[in-house]
Design an enzyme around this catalytic site. Structure first.
Site, PDB file in Angstrom:
ATOM      1  N   TYR A 172       0.867  -1.173   0.000  1.00  0.00           N
ATOM      2  CA  TYR A 172       0.000   0.000   0.000  1.00  0.00           C
ATOM      3  C   TYR A 172       0.910   1.230   0.000  1.00  0.00           C
ATOM      4  CZ  TYR A 172      -2.716  -3.724   2.381  1.00  0.00           C
ATOM      5  OH  TYR A 172      -3.287  -4.915   2.751  1.00  0.00           O
ATOM      6  N   ARG A 173       0.747   2.083  -0.976  1.00  0.00           N
ATOM      7  CA  ARG A 173       1.655   3.220  -1.111  1.00  0.00           C
ATOM      8  C   ARG A 173       1.622   4.115   0.130  1.00  0.00           C
ATOM      9  NH1 ARG A 173      -2.630   5.906  -4.867  1.00  0.00           N
ATOM     10  NH2 ARG A 173      -3.493   7.469  -3.463  1.00  0.00           N
ATOM     11  N   TRP A 186      -4.433   2.243   2.589  1.00  0.00           N
ATOM     12  CA  TRP A 186      -5.068   0.948   2.386  1.00  0.00           C
ATOM     13  C   TRP A 186      -6.499   1.182   1.955  1.00  0.00           C
ATOM     14  CZ3 TRP A 186      -2.344  -0.618   7.419  1.00  0.00           C
ATOM     15  CH2 TRP A 186      -2.875   0.052   8.507  1.00  0.00           C
ATOM     16  N   ASP A 283      -1.704   7.330 -10.783  1.00  0.00           N
ATOM     17  CA  ASP A 283      -1.953   5.936 -10.405  1.00  0.00           C
ATOM     18  C   ASP A 283      -1.884   4.962 -11.577  1.00  0.00           C
ATOM     19  OD1 ASP A 283      -2.645   3.890  -8.537  1.00  0.00           O
ATOM     20  OD2 ASP A 283      -3.647   5.450  -7.374  1.00  0.00           O
TER      21      ASP A 283
HETATM   22  C1  LIG Z   1       2.965  -0.781  -7.094  1.00  0.00           C
HETATM   23  C2  LIG Z   1       1.699  -1.116  -6.374  1.00  0.00           C
HETATM   24  C3  LIG Z   1       1.114  -0.179  -5.534  1.00  0.00           C
HETATM   25  C4  LIG Z   1      -0.069  -0.475  -4.863  1.00  0.00           C
HETATM   26  N1  LIG Z   1      -0.617   0.464  -4.047  1.00  0.00           N
HETATM   27  C5  LIG Z   1      -1.746   0.173  -3.362  1.00  0.00           C
HETATM   28  C6  LIG Z   1      -2.290   1.128  -2.469  1.00  0.00           C
HETATM   29  O1  LIG Z   1      -1.798   2.243  -2.324  1.00  0.00           O
HETATM   30  N2  LIG Z   1      -3.415   0.775  -1.772  1.00  0.00           N
HETATM   31  C7  LIG Z   1      -4.004  -0.448  -1.912  1.00  0.00           C
HETATM   32  O2  LIG Z   1      -4.995  -0.717  -1.235  1.00  0.00           O
HETATM   33  N3  LIG Z   1      -3.512  -1.366  -2.778  1.00  0.00           N
HETATM   34  C8  LIG Z   1      -2.394  -1.085  -3.493  1.00  0.00           C
HETATM   35  N4  LIG Z   1      -1.862  -2.010  -4.349  1.00  0.00           N
HETATM   36  C9  LIG Z   1      -2.558  -3.301  -4.536  1.00  0.00           C
HETATM   37  C10 LIG Z   1      -2.354  -4.226  -3.350  1.00  0.00           C
HETATM   38  O3  LIG Z   1      -0.992  -4.402  -3.077  1.00  0.00           O
HETATM   39  C11 LIG Z   1      -2.996  -5.583  -3.622  1.00  0.00           C
HETATM   40  O4  LIG Z   1      -4.374  -5.387  -3.825  1.00  0.00           O
HETATM   41  C12 LIG Z   1      -2.767  -6.586  -2.493  1.00  0.00           C
HETATM   42  O5  LIG Z   1      -3.370  -7.823  -2.829  1.00  0.00           O
HETATM   43  C13 LIG Z   1      -3.321  -6.096  -1.195  1.00  0.00           C
HETATM   44  O6  LIG Z   1      -3.045  -7.012  -0.181  1.00  0.00           O
HETATM   45  P1  LIG Z   1      -4.220  -7.563   0.759  1.00  0.00           P
HETATM   46  O7  LIG Z   1      -5.066  -8.427  -0.139  1.00  0.00           O
HETATM   47  O8  LIG Z   1      -3.505  -8.333   1.809  1.00  0.00           O
HETATM   48  O9  LIG Z   1      -4.949  -6.379   1.270  1.00  0.00           O
HETATM   49  C14 LIG Z   1      -0.680  -1.729  -5.037  1.00  0.00           C
HETATM   50  C15 LIG Z   1      -0.093  -2.660  -5.882  1.00  0.00           C
HETATM   51  C16 LIG Z   1       1.079  -2.376  -6.551  1.00  0.00           C
HETATM   52  C17 LIG Z   1       1.693  -3.398  -7.444  1.00  0.00           C
END
Ligand SMILES: Cc1cc2nc3c(=O)[nH]c(=O)nc-3n(C[C@H](O)[C@H](O)[C@H](O)COP(=O)(O)O)c2cc1C
Ligand SMILES: [Mn+2]
Length: 489
Positions: A172-173, A186, A283
């Protein structure tokens, strides 16, 4: 045996001609993004910026930004090999639901000894800074002109479910607010957000501990983005991917473990009642995501290697590095989808559909309404719930050939009859949704229509020469003086 850490993978990339060192001073504010964007879109190498302006710490980017580097990261010739390993593990069991199947992996992993392993110490503890730390030391990117600030873009954010004690790791950024505080972006439906909500409903006030690891072996870094079920430890999955457990070490100031081989670790907490404006951010939709109110991460301790490498990535107009990550996810999880829904022949997500906007699915159609059943299945499946447009075609359409999909799918549909709308959760980043996180989705049934579906007319065959004619023409081709033809489109 998996790569031990980020630098071992970098050595491999360098040996394979997949890493370029850049000695020139380059500004992490806007310039690194512009350079990386050009390189990724040209299919170029990973980039190590050795002299990012304003920092002594080198920056690695575009690490997984090609199919070849993804294969090297996972130590396979083709990502489908990972899928085959998963299929192999799932085959000899028969649990019911798709989530049950994935949840079984930890058990199997234990057998296979992929479970994360606690160790006493590790390189991420070479330097421990409890008060004299500053995020200013790091070459954190401001990616695009309208971004709200600098963002840590590839953090492995680690929290614990307060009810089950199970770990979650998600990417999550994190927008940098000052030396010791960042945003915690998140999104509503993600597991980190769920932990935060449960903490709030349980305690009302106080803090939730959070640890953030930046830079580790590639499988561990990739694991943070995998859409695995809630309460399934992404570090276990990382162990599965690298065929070796991830070593985890206890944090200094919070009760959480982080990968011991990490380059940089941020320990701290999120106050259950502190929110701050986060964004905008260029994004992965290719548009800026809007400002929003998100929790604030406050750092209590920073630990790192003596000579850390700062790992980051950018998102923006596709394709970017995250396309290759998403593609790997699509391939890795396809066998799990197919086990639950054997009628699924293949799935494809074009880069321009940025994962959640378009999913093309080929099915072996067996009964009336089958295409709509598959749409419902996808909309109920983890993060696939976000899929804005689903196109279901018959098994004989090559769904990786988008020209063929457009041609055959559009011919196969009567729009008023074949489009299915539903309302439900949508991606937080969908700026067209009527309300953030909630909106409509559309499925297109582009399969052949059957009499049992009320279609009373005959369905024509695709136009093509017969095999005998083709063979005759092949035989005389060289006598025609037309040379060797290659298809233009
Ligand atoms: C480079 C990158 C940045 C991301 N940034 C975010 C973010 O800021 N917020 C978010 O909710 N998911 C973001 N994601 C997507 C999550 O990492 C992805 O949905 C992940 O499965 C979340 O983990 P969780 O299922 O345990 O919540 C990003 C993915 C990538 C590849
Ligand atoms: Mn998770």
């Amino acid at each position: 045996m998996g790569y031990r850490d980020l630098r071992e993978f970098m050595r491999k990339l360098e040996k394979e001609g997949e890493l370029k060192r850049i000695r020139a001073e380059v500004d992490p504010v806007l310039e690194i993004t512009e350079i990386t964007d050009r390189v990724t879109k040209a299919g170029g190498p990973a980039l190590l910026f050795e002299n990012p302006k304003g920092s002594k710490i080198p920056l690695l980017i575009n690490m997984l930004g090609s199919q070849r580097r993804m294969n090297l990261a996972l130590e396979v010739d083709d990502v489908d090999e990972v899928a085959a390993r998963i299929r192999g593990m799932l085959d000899f069991q028969s649990p019911q639901g798709i989530l049950d199947k994935l949840k079984m992996l930890p058990k199997l992993a234990e057998l296979g000894a992929f479970f994360p392993k606690s160790v006493k110490s590790g390189p991420c503890k070479e330097v421990i800074q409890k008060d004299d730390f500053s995020l200013d030391e790091f070459p954190i990117l401001k990616c695009w002109p309208q971004d709200g600030g600098r963002y840590i873009t590839w953090p492995l954010v680690i929290t614990k479910n307060p009810e089950t004690g199970k770990r979650n790791v998600g990417v999550y950024r994190m927008q940098v607010y000052n030396d010791g505080a960042t945003g915690m972006h998140w999104q509503t439906q993600k597991h980190g957000a769920e932990h935060f909500r449960r903490m709030r409903s349980r305690f009302g006030e106080g803090k939730m501990e959070v640890a953030v690891a930046i830079g580790a072996d590639p499988a561990t870094c990739l694991a943070g983005i995998l859409p695995v079920p809630p309460d399934m430890d992404e570090m276990m999955f990382a162990g599965f991917l690298r065929r070796e457990p991830v070593e985890m070490v206890q944090c200094e100031t919070v009760d959480l473990e982080v990968p011991a081989q990490s380059e940089i670790v941020l320990e701290g907490y999120v106050d259950l009642n502190e929110f701050r404006t986060e964004g905008p951010f260029g994004d992965h939709t290719g548009f800026y995501s809007l400002e929003g109110e998100y929790p604030v991460f406050r750092i209590t301790c920073l630990t790192r290697r003596k000579d850390p490498i700062y790992l980051t990535t950018i998102v923006g107009p596709p394709p970017q590095e995250d396309f290759f990550m998403g593609h790997a996810v699509e391939r890795i999880f396809l066998p799990v989808m197919k086990m639950q829904y054997p009628e699924i022949v293949d799935v494809s997500m074009p880069a321009e559909g940025i994962f959640h906007n378009l999913m093309i699915i080929a099915i072996r159609k067996s009964y009336p309404g089958h295409a709509r059943k598959i749409m419902s299945a996808i909309w109920s499946l983890g993060q696939a719930m976000f899929t804005k447009v689903i196109v279901v075609v018959d098994h004989d359409v090559d769904i990786h050939n988008y020209s063929e999909v457009v041609w055959k799918a559009l011919c196969a549909m009567d729009p008023e009859r074949d489009v299915q709308f539903v309302l439900g959760p949508v991606d937080t980043l969908d700026h067209a949704a009527r309300i953030q996180d909630f909106g409509s989705k559309m499925g297109i049934d582009a399969t052949r229509k059957w009499a049992t579906e009320g279609f009373a007319r005959p369905w024509p065959d695709v136009v093509a020469s017969d095999a005998e004619t083709k063979a005759r023409v092949d035989k005389v081709w060289d006598t025609l003086g037309l040379g060797k033809l290659t298809r233009k489109s």
